[in-house]
Design a protein around this motif. Structure first.
Motif, PDB file in Angstrom:
ATOM      1  N   GLY A  41       0.783  -1.217   0.000  1.00 17.52           N
ATOM      2  CA  GLY A  41       0.000   0.000   0.000  1.00 17.52           C
ATOM      3  C   GLY A  41       0.819   1.272   0.000  1.00 17.52           C
ATOM      4  O   GLY A  41       0.361   2.291   0.538  1.00 17.52           O
ATOM      5  N   GLY A  42       2.024   1.251  -0.594  1.00 18.28           N
ATOM      6  CA  GLY A  42       2.804   2.468  -0.751  1.00 18.28           C
ATOM      7  C   GLY A  42       2.492   3.141  -2.079  1.00 18.28           C
ATOM      8  O   GLY A  42       1.493   2.832  -2.748  1.00 18.28           O
ATOM      9  N   ILE A  43       3.352   4.075  -2.479  1.00 12.69           N
ATOM     10  CA  ILE A  43       3.097   4.831  -3.707  1.00 12.69           C
ATOM     11  C   ILE A  43       3.005   3.917  -4.916  1.00 12.69           C
ATOM     12  O   ILE A  43       2.119   4.079  -5.765  1.00 12.69           O
ATOM     13  CB  ILE A  43       4.188   5.908  -3.891  1.00 12.69           C
TER      14      ILE A  43
ATOM     15  N   VAL B 122       2.161  13.067  -0.964  1.00 12.50           N
ATOM     16  CA  VAL B 122       1.803  12.216  -2.105  1.00 12.50           C
ATOM     17  C   VAL B 122       0.906  11.074  -1.634  1.00 12.50           C
ATOM     18  O   VAL B 122      -0.122  10.774  -2.266  1.00 12.50           O
ATOM     19  CB  VAL B 122       3.064  11.673  -2.810  1.00 12.50           C
ATOM     20  N   MET B 123       1.265  10.454  -0.525  1.00  8.41           N
ATOM     21  CA  MET B 123       0.445   9.355  -0.001  1.00  8.41           C
ATOM     22  C   MET B 123      -0.953   9.839   0.383  1.00  8.41           C
ATOM     23  O   MET B 123      -1.948   9.145   0.153  1.00  8.41           O
ATOM     24  CB  MET B 123       1.145   8.713   1.189  1.00  8.41           C
TER      25      MET B 123
ATOM     26  N   THR C 111      10.085   8.829  -8.245  1.00  9.31           N
ATOM     27  CA  THR C 111       9.815   9.046  -9.672  1.00  9.31           C
ATOM     28  C   THR C 111       9.655   7.720 -10.392  1.00  9.31           C
ATOM     29  O   THR C 111       8.720   7.523 -11.185  1.00  9.31           O
ATOM     30  CB  THR C 111      10.943   9.866 -10.307  1.00  9.31           C
ATOM     31  N   GLU C 112      10.575   6.790 -10.134  1.00  8.60           N
ATOM     32  CA  GLU C 112      10.506   5.469 -10.763  1.00  8.60           C
ATOM     33  C   GLU C 112       9.190   4.775 -10.433  1.00  8.60           C
ATOM     34  O   GLU C 112       8.524   4.205 -11.312  1.00  8.60           O
ATOM     35  CB  GLU C 112      11.676   4.612 -10.289  1.00  8.60           C
ATOM     36  N   ALA C 113       8.771   4.815  -9.162  1.00  9.32           N
ATOM     37  CA  ALA C 113       7.537   4.147  -8.753  1.00  9.32           C
ATOM     38  C   ALA C 113       6.324   4.720  -9.480  1.00  9.32           C
ATOM     39  O   ALA C 113       5.458   3.982  -9.958  1.00  9.32           O
ATOM     40  CB  ALA C 113       7.356   4.269  -7.237  1.00  9.32           C
ATOM     41  N   VAL C 114       6.269   6.048  -9.560  1.00  6.57           N
ATOM     42  CA  VAL C 114       5.123   6.707 -10.195  1.00  6.57           C
ATOM     43  C   VAL C 114       5.106   6.430 -11.695  1.00  6.57           C
ATOM     44  O   VAL C 114       4.057   6.121 -12.274  1.00  6.57           O
ATOM     45  CB  VAL C 114       5.155   8.223  -9.911  1.00  6.57           C
TER      46      VAL C 114
END
Length: 513
Positions: free
Chosen positions: A17-19, A138-139, A379-382
């Motif tokens: 349940g993170g970004i 962001v979260m 950035t990578e996750a998004v």
């Protein structure tokens, strides 16, 4: 104990349940998806603690080619150049996506993004929210968006324990909840479980993040990549609290300097000084501490009086430790912060196991190479969440519904922490790694609460033993130089166990690794 069996009817499942997990779920909408979180959303995700923000070339003096160049330089020859190119070029649009989802980024008086500078960046390109509250903001926005999206079913307080594999592909997830074991039957699973900070004594991450996603993937037979590259942040607040409060690199970007007890800037002669790549700064601080010095961050002149306004979370942590940054030096030491390695994936997030994807810190896309460039991880996750969602949506469910009935204990990393903290620290050596491998193998074979953390630790140790060079965040005193050719590493749990057994029977031979 009876197992509750739930057929998801073709619905994909996201673990974490993170970004990365939240963004993947949002991008899958309106396709129904189940998002599994071991705690209430935002309660223990590393994403919430992120201070530095997100890197993207949004300034008038910047462009994606410069961002790519900085990323490749920091990665010390080990980045996947094409993966890095695609991700950094997609970064500006991803920031705009977050803004449309309601993220309140810091802006200038003319409503442009306020951009910060961090180590090894050649331009100001870090987007922040509420100074050092970027991850939290962001979260907040993503959780609100997920909870208001009817197609996303959120299941909280339930933790994945094992992936079921049938005929070589994913068939479901065994989990544990308040009422006992649960089997979720699905042929599509996305791992978004975060990192490994809980495996170390000194870490800036939640202690519950102990590589659960790596363990899930490894037991399913997935290939893991670049596990030996573990980033230590050079400026964690040195005190008794664990996890250790992070002092963001952005503080140094605003003028703070690193000094010892004599007031000497011992990094002054290093190229980039306090804003050199993280591995260089972390090793310099580590060695200075090992030589008997104390090390501090001095913010009294830069950012000076603006410190509390710009970095309220850090100022609060200092206050709780009895430190007034306007008057006092802030004691620091390196602490485990981010894992560049992970489950080997392509840019669609596909792993080597059909039906299994990974996104965020648990994945290894090749963006970070041997040493992550500051603020590239969120950035990578998004960015990658969109590509993962597109791949999942375009993939058939795959069938296979035979329930797996094992009931496994919750992982307890306590027995593993001292072993990995010694062997996989800022500076390593072959003897220490071999000693750790021999100690971890019997822990893994006990099949108790320490077994999963021991399995993750063993795979990382074997990867570190195999890399007989120093590169980026992996520094070995017995192999202090670069190898002639830079190669990314690959390993499976089966291969790591075989190597550890061979090592145990032939302790003098590193060549067996």
């Amino acid at each position: 104990m009876n197992m509750d069996i739930r057929d998801l009817g073709g619905r994909p499942m996201i673990i974490g349940g993170g970004i990365a997990g939240l963004m993947t779920a949002l991008h899958l909408a309106p396709e129904p998806v189940l998002l599994l979180s071991r705690s209430p959303l935002g309660a223990d995700a590393s994403s919430v603690w992120a201070q530095g923000g997100l890197a993207a070339s949004l300034g008038g003096d910047d462009d994606p080619a410069l961002h790519l160049s900085d990323t490749l330089a920091a990665g010390d020859g080990l980045c996947d150049a094409e993966a890095a190119r695609r991700i950094v070029y997609a970064a500006p649009a991803a920031i705009e996506d977050l803004a449309r989802l309601g993220v309140s980024f810091d802006r200038t008086p003319v409503d442009a993004f306020r951009l910060g500078l961090e180590a090894a960046h050649s331009r100001r390109r870090i987007v922040h929210a509420y100074g050092d509250g970027s991850g939290r903001e962001v979260m907040r926005a993503l959780i609100a968006a997920v909870r208001s999206t009817p197609s996303i079913l959120v299941v909280e307080g339930v933790e994945a324990r094992r992936l079921a594999v049938e005929d070589g592909r994913i068939a479901g997830v065994v989990a544990s909840g308040p009422t006992g074991p649960v089997f979720f039957a699905t042929g599509r699973v996305v791992l978004a479980t975060g990192g490994i900070g809980g495996l170390f004594h000194d870490s800036t991450n939640p202690l519950g993040s102990c590589g659960q996603g790596l363990a899930l993937a490894a037991h399913a037979g997935a290939v893991l990549a670049d596990l030996e590259f573990i980033q230590f942040h050079p400026t964690a607040l040195d005190g008794p609290g664990r996890p250790m409060p992070l002092i963001s690199e952005a503080v140094r970007g605003e003028g703070a300097v690193i000094v010892d007890e004599t007031g000497r800037r011992f990094l002054e002669d290093v190229r980039g000084a306090e804003l050199a790549p993280r591995d260089i700064v972390a090793r310099a601080v580590w060695k200075h501490l090992a030589d008997g010095h104390r090390v501090f961050l001095d913010v009294r002149e830069g950012p000076g009086s603006a410190f509390e306004r710009q970095f309220p979370t850090i100022a609060s942590a200092c206050g709780k430790a009895g430190i007034d940054p306007a008057r006092n030096l802030i004691p620091i030491r390196p602490a485990q912060h981010y894992h560049m390695g992970g489950v080997a994936v392509d840019l669609a997030g596909r792993t080597s196991v059909p039906g299994l994807w990974a996104c965020g810190e648990v994945a290894s896309t090749g963006l970070h190479g041997a040493n992550r460039l500051a603020s590239n991880s969120l950035t990578e996750a998004v960015v990658c969440a969109r590509w993962v969602a597109e791949s999942v949506a375009a993939s058939p469910d795959g069938g296979g519904r035979r329930a797996m009935t094992t009931d496994l204990p919750a992982p307890v990393p306590t027995p593993v922490r001292p072993l990995l903290s010694r062997a996989l620290g800022v500076i390593r050596d072959g003897e220490g790694l071999k000693e750790a491998a021999r100690a971890l193998l019997p822990l893994l074979q006990r099949h108790d609460a320490a077994s999963e953390p021991a399995a993750v630790g063993l795979i990382i140790v074997i990867a570190a033993l195999r890399r007989r060079e120093s590169r980026g965040a992996h520094f070995r005193t017995d192999f202090p130089h670069h190898a002639t050719v830079a190669r990314r590493s690959r390993v499976t749990l089966e291969a790591a166990i075989a190597a550890a057994r061979e090592l145990a029977s032939s302790p003098a031979l590193e060549s067996v690794i």
